[in-house]
Structure formats: structure tokens, C-alpha cells
Write a protein that holds these residues in place. Structure first.
Motif, PDB file in Angstrom:
ATOM      1  N   ASP A   1      -9.798   5.039  13.955  1.00 37.90           N
ATOM      2  CA  ASP A   1      -9.538   5.418  12.567  1.00 37.90           C
ATOM      3  C   ASP A   1      -8.116   5.077  12.126  1.00 37.90           C
ATOM      4  O   ASP A   1      -7.437   5.863  11.469  1.00 37.90           O
TER       5      ASP A   1
ATOM      6  N   MET B   1      -6.925   4.624  -1.397  1.00 34.13           N
ATOM      7  CA  MET B   1      -7.093   3.888  -0.130  1.00 34.13           C
ATOM      8  C   MET B   1      -8.152   4.562   0.737  1.00 34.13           C
ATOM      9  O   MET B   1      -8.302   5.782   0.704  1.00 34.13           O
ATOM     10  N   ARG B   2      -8.856   3.754   1.508  1.00 35.87           N
ATOM     11  CA  ARG B   2      -9.794   4.316   2.483  1.00 35.87           C
ATOM     12  C   ARG B   2      -9.011   5.116   3.521  1.00 35.87           C
ATOM     13  O   ARG B   2      -7.843   4.865   3.753  1.00 35.87           O
ATOM     14  N   ARG B   3      -9.705   6.052   4.169  1.00 32.98           N
ATOM     15  CA  ARG B   3      -9.058   7.012   5.083  1.00 32.98           C
ATOM     16  C   ARG B   3      -8.188   6.351   6.148  1.00 32.98           C
ATOM     17  O   ARG B   3      -7.043   6.709   6.325  1.00 32.98           O
ATOM     18  N   ARG B   4      -8.716   5.379   6.865  1.00 31.90           N
ATOM     19  CA  ARG B   4      -7.931   4.823   7.978  1.00 31.90           C
ATOM     20  C   ARG B   4      -6.718   4.046   7.488  1.00 31.90           C
ATOM     21  O   ARG B   4      -5.674   4.084   8.117  1.00 31.90           O
TER      22      ARG B   4
ATOM     23  N   ASP C   1       0.824  -1.205   0.000  1.00 33.44           N
ATOM     24  CA  ASP C   1       0.000   0.000   0.000  1.00 33.44           C
ATOM     25  C   ASP C   1       0.858   1.253   0.000  1.00 33.44           C
ATOM     26  O   ASP C   1       0.388   2.346  -0.269  1.00 33.44           O
TER      27      ASP C   1
ATOM     28  N   HIS D   1      -5.144   4.781   4.607  1.00 34.35           N
ATOM     29  CA  HIS D   1      -4.277   5.832   4.080  1.00 34.35           C
ATOM     30  C   HIS D   1      -3.471   6.496   5.190  1.00 34.35           C
ATOM     31  O   HIS D   1      -2.245   6.628   5.089  1.00 34.35           O
TER      32      HIS D   1
ATOM     33  N   THR E   1      -5.505   1.233  11.265  1.00 32.41           N
ATOM     34  CA  THR E   1      -5.578  -0.198  10.962  1.00 32.41           C
ATOM     35  C   THR E   1      -5.321  -1.020  12.220  1.00 32.41           C
ATOM     36  O   THR E   1      -4.741  -0.531  13.199  1.00 32.41           O
TER      37      THR E   1
END
Length: 152
Positions: A112, A43-46, A27, A48, A114
Motif C-alpha cells: 500500500d 489522491m488514491r490511498r497508497r 502531488d 496519498h 508507491t
């Protein structure tokens, strides 16, 4: 969007950030000799914010991939822990841990970030009796944060 304090660190290091297609298993990546962070677009916010902070940590430590697996594993752990200290507030973590009874994925959603970042944060917690230390090191007064619970 990269968190402001992470962006400030990246800028202070003179590292550029670009969005580019990466191998399926990545990623993001930091390329030291180019002073460059590459992030997967969309990528989704969290994810990213977690990846951006992780790659920023590689830049902070001037990490260069090695053929020696244990060295790479150490760099990855250190990057996750550095990112965790910058993305997770101890009070927010305590509340999320209480609400979600320690369920890592739920805590990650709440904060928020991973699950890898939550697990890294948990690794750097050291509990002694009623006191929890964040980022404890050897020596008196060597910790990132200390939290004492009241036992009445």
C-alpha cells in the motif's frame, strides 16, 4: 487519511497540512518558511500516504529547494528513504518480496505504497552473507534493523 504516526510527527513539528491544487507535476510539497505541507486533493490511498510521508520527511529535515540540482536530488532520495522506513515493515516487505518474486510494482501494491517508496526501501537494504541490514551506517551497531536468515 494520513497514517497516525506520520500525523503525530507533522503535529509535533507544528506543520500544517492543506489540500490544494498543485502544478501538474506535483502531488505534494513542503514549504519550510510557512511550516506547510500542501497535498493534491483526491489522491488514491497508497499515493496519498506515500506523498504525505515523503513531505513529512522534508519537514523533519527542514528541506528548502535549491538551485543546485544534486542537492535537490539528495533531499528527494532522503525523503523517500525516511518515508520508506516509516511506511514499510520489514516482515511485510519480506513476505511481499517472496510472493511477488521481487516485482517492485506488485510489492508496492501489496504494501500500500508507491513503487518509489519500495525502491527507496530496497536502496537502504544492505546484505552481507545471511544478514540483511536496514538503514546501515558506518560503525558497529549502526542500523535501523538487522535480519539474519537461517541457512540449514
Amino acid at each position: 487519511m494520513i497514517d497516525d504516526h506520520i500525523r503525530e510527527t507533522i503535529d509535533a513539528l507544528g506543520v500544517d497540512v492543506v489540500y490544494a491544487e498543485l502544478p501538474e507535476d506535483r502531488d505534494g510539497e513542503y514549504i519550510h518558511h510557512l511550516s506547510l505541507i500542501r497535498l493534491r486533493p483526491g489522491m488514491r490511498r497508497r499515493l496519498h500516504r506515500s506523498v504525505a510521508a515523503h513531505e513529512c520527511a522534508h519537514a523533519v529535515f527542514a528541506d528548502v529547494p535549491s538551485r543546485f540540482g544534486p542537492r535537490n536530488a539528495k533531499q528527494e532520495r532522503r525523503a523517500d528513504e525516511w518515508a520508506a522506513l516509516r511506511l514499510i515493515d520489514i516482515d511485510d516487505y519480506k513476505l511481499a518480496e517472496r510472493i511477488h518474486t521481487g516485482h517492485v510494482d506488485a510489492i508496492a501494491l501489496e504494501l500500500d505504497v508507491t513503487a518509489d517508496i519500495v525502491e527507496a526501501f530496497q536502496r537502504i537494504l544492505t546484505r552481507f552473507g545471511d544478514t540483511v541490514y536496514v538503514g546501515a551506517r558506518m560503525g558497529a551497531g549502526m542500523w535501523h534493523h538487522r535480519e539474519t536468515t537461517d541457512q540449514h
